[in-house]
Motif scaffolding. Structure first.
Motif, short mmCIF file in Angstrom:
data_model
loop_
_atom_site.label_atom_id
_atom_site.label_comp_id
_atom_site.label_asym_id
_atom_site.label_seq_id
_atom_site.Cartn_x
_atom_site.Cartn_y
_atom_site.Cartn_z
N GLU A 37 10.86 5.05 57.92
CA GLU A 37 9.71 5.75 57.33
C GLU A 37 8.76 6.28 58.40
O GLU A 37 7.91 7.12 58.10
CB GLU A 37 8.94 4.80 56.40
CG GLU A 37 9.59 4.55 55.07
CD GLU A 37 8.61 3.96 54.07
OE1 GLU A 37 7.39 4.20 54.21
OE2 GLU A 37 9.06 3.24 53.17
N PHE A 38 8.89 5.77 59.63
CA PHE A 38 7.95 6.15 60.69
C PHE A 38 8.68 6.83 61.85
O PHE A 38 8.24 6.73 62.99
CB PHE A 38 7.22 4.91 61.22
CG PHE A 38 6.61 4.05 60.15
CD1 PHE A 38 5.37 4.38 59.62
CD2 PHE A 38 7.27 2.93 59.67
CE1 PHE A 38 4.80 3.59 58.63
CE2 PHE A 38 6.70 2.14 58.68
CZ PHE A 38 5.46 2.48 58.17
N THR A 88 -1.73 -7.35 60.05
CA THR A 88 -0.96 -6.32 60.74
C THR A 88 -0.05 -5.59 59.77
O THR A 88 0.13 -4.37 59.85
CB THR A 88 -0.14 -6.93 61.88
OG1 THR A 88 -1.01 -7.65 62.76
CG2 THR A 88 0.57 -5.85 62.68
N LEU A 89 0.54 -6.31 58.83
CA LEU A 89 1.40 -5.68 57.83
C LEU A 89 0.61 -4.66 57.01
O LEU A 89 1.12 -3.59 56.67
CB LEU A 89 2.00 -6.74 56.90
CG LEU A 89 2.90 -6.22 55.78
CD1 LEU A 89 4.15 -5.57 56.35
CD2 LEU A 89 3.27 -7.36 54.83
N GLU A 90 -0.64 -4.96 56.72
CA GLU A 90 -1.47 -4.05 55.93
C GLU A 90 -1.86 -2.81 56.72
O GLU A 90 -1.83 -1.69 56.18
CB GLU A 90 -2.72 -4.79 55.45
CG GLU A 90 -3.68 -3.90 54.67
CD GLU A 90 -4.95 -4.64 54.26
OE1 GLU A 90 -5.84 -3.99 53.69
OE2 GLU A 90 -5.04 -5.86 54.51
N HIS A 91 -2.23 -3.00 58.00
CA HIS A 91 -2.81 -1.89 58.76
C HIS A 91 -1.85 -1.24 59.75
O HIS A 91 -2.05 -0.08 60.11
CB HIS A 91 -4.04 -2.39 59.52
CG HIS A 91 -5.17 -2.83 58.64
ND1 HIS A 91 -6.03 -1.94 58.03
CD2 HIS A 91 -5.56 -4.07 58.24
CE1 HIS A 91 -6.91 -2.60 57.30
NE2 HIS A 91 -6.66 -3.90 57.42
N GLN A 92 -0.83 -1.95 60.20
CA GLN A 92 0.11 -1.41 61.17
C GLN A 92 1.55 -1.77 60.77
O GLN A 92 2.23 -2.51 61.47
CB GLN A 92 -0.20 -1.95 62.58
CG GLN A 92 -1.54 -1.48 63.13
CD GLN A 92 -1.83 -2.08 64.51
OE1 GLN A 92 -2.03 -3.29 64.64
NE2 GLN A 92 -1.84 -1.23 65.52
N PRO A 93 2.01 -1.24 59.66
CA PRO A 93 3.36 -1.61 59.17
C PRO A 93 4.48 -1.23 60.12
O PRO A 93 5.52 -1.89 60.14
CB PRO A 93 3.47 -0.86 57.84
CG PRO A 93 2.46 0.25 57.93
CD PRO A 93 1.34 -0.28 58.76
#
Length: 457
Positions: free
Chosen positions: A307-308, A244-249
């Protein structure tokens, strides 16, 4: 006062999926437990295992029925409330849902009748095979549904033409980046839910003095499952978190309440996220632990919510749901290990010798439900504002209904589901308080069933 129809539509779908997910969570795990009971009876001849099977298959049937009807209602909402999703992603969602019906539901529906009514009408081998096939069917159902849900979280194998999703590789669609972790996490959660359910109801029967020769066998089975599967769930959850950290930070940032991108990020144990102030009030933090857990490095970088901005999920619901899931999960690990120690190592199988354990197991009966619901809220709310992560916004696929229409149906759904849930728990309580039959009466009952079957023929 008029509510936002978009918010009401989301609440209605949340109400449906929250009610529906309770029952597949039980049936997926419980059917494999039933298969184990049937195997033990087949190879040992111990009629206590047969008694356990026929007690728990009733609970399985009741759970299966509620799961089916609520699942159909939920599927209809793709057309009534979210038509834009099927218009845009129907080339992917439609076939995956169809595969679930063809390979899972038909298999379950075909052999469930043999499980329930075939004992004196088919051979033991056929009855065992029917149980195995229904268990396989429930697992296939989870496979296809989680494949679709995972694709919505980590889309792959597609191409976009005029805003419409088309399949380029079914292999990439089905086995998208998050699917293996999500399927393993949910399947293990189902087994854990079944383990605590059978332990809890068995403990309740023991406390009420209606336990029979199978009650403690079932309780010990659940204890072994919990002791093995609860720590395994922690390991699977860690792998899932790395993915999840890789694809949905942004989801990870909301789960941990991380606002600024930083290394050596602290783990927030408790606090009150404030999106307006972009901070977490009254935060209790452990320095560096978030980076260590999430990246396996003390100096690992965690991207912050800032950042988002405008594209991250609502922080507070994800933050708190994650802590409920983890808190209940840790409790399940501790109770699972303790129950296995008490029932297997110490070997005390009596109401007097295990009074404390029986009380705790009774309280933990539906702990799996709480953990699964919290996990699903993290998953689904954590994907917002996207219905297909990073590609299709939820607000762009909602139906143009008035707030009064959606509010009326939402109110009706919630009332009906509350009634059904209370009725379901009441039915389990009624079954749990019925005195166990003597095993010596079972051959007489089978003979009566055989005579009745001959008469009907």
């Amino acid at each position: 006062m008029e509510f936002d129809p978009f918010l009401l539509a989301r609440l209605q779908f949340a109400a449906n999926i929250s009610f529906h997910i309770l029952f597949p969570t039980i049936t997926i795990g419980l059917c494999w437990v039933l298969f184990y009971f049937r195997l033990r009876y087949t190879f040992s001849g111990d009629k206590a295992w047969e008694y356990a099977y026929f007690f728990w298959v009733k609970i399985f049937a009741l759970s299966f029925a509620l799961g089916v009807v609520s699942g159909i209602t939920m599927s209809f909402q793709f057309g009534t409330n979210w038509p834009g999703f099927m218009e845009r992603a129907g080339n992917i969602a439609g076939p995956l849902l169809g595969y679930e019906v063809l390979t899972a539901f038909f298999l379950e529906a075909s052999f469930l009748g043999i499980m329930l009514f075939g004992k004196d009408r088919v051979s033991n081998r056929m009855h065992l095979m029917a149980t195995a096939l229904v268990a396989v069917g429930t697992s296939f159902s989870a496979f296809w549904i989680l494949s679709l849900n995972s694709w919505m979280q980590t889309p792959a194998g597609y191409r976009l033409e005029d805003g419409i999703f088309h399949v380029e590789s079914w292999w990439a669609v089905i086995f998208n980046p998050s699917f293996p972790y999500r399927f393993a996490h949910m399947f293990n959660a189902s087994l854990l839910t079944a383990a605590f359910l059978i332990m809890g109801i068995s403990a309740w029967r023991a406390r009420r003095g209606v336990d029979g020769p199978a009650t403690w066998k079932v309780m010990r089975t659940g204890a072994v499952m919990a002791a093995l599967l609860a720590p395994l769930q922690v390991w699977i959850g860690d792998l899932h978190g790395l993915n999840t950290l890789e694809h949905q930070p942004a989801k990870i940032a909301a789960m941990e309440g991380v606002w600024e991108t930083e290394r050596h990020a602290p783990l927030t144990l408790f606090g009150f996220p404030d999106e307006e102030a972009r901070t977490t009030h009254m935060a209790i933090k452990v320095p560096g632990l978030a980076s260590l857990i999430l990246t396996h490095e003390w100096d690992g970088e965690i991207r912050g919510l800032n950042e988002f901005e405008g594209e991250h999920p609502p922080v507070a619901p994800v933050f708190w749901a994650f802590r409920v899931m983890v808190g209940v999960g840790v409790l399940m690990v501790l109770v699972g290990l303790w129950s296995a120690w008490q029932l297997w190592v110490r070997g005390k199988e009596s109401r007097e010798g295990q009074a404390g354990l029986l009380r705790i197991l009774s309280v933990m009966t539906f702990s799996g439900w709480i953990a699964v619901l919290a996990g699903w809220y993290v998953t689904e709310i954590g994907r917002q504002p996207w219905v297909v992560d990073g590609l299709l916004r939820t607000a762009d696929v909602v139906a143009d209904h008035s707030s009064a229409t959606v509010a009326g149906t939402l109110f009706g759904y919630v009332l009906l589901y509350l009634f059904l849930l209370v009725s379901y728990i009441a039915a389990l309580r009624y079954m749990a308080t019925k005195p166990a039959r003597s095993l010596s009466l079972m051959p007489q009952q089978r003979a009566m069933n055989a005579e009745r079957a001959q008469g009907e023929a």
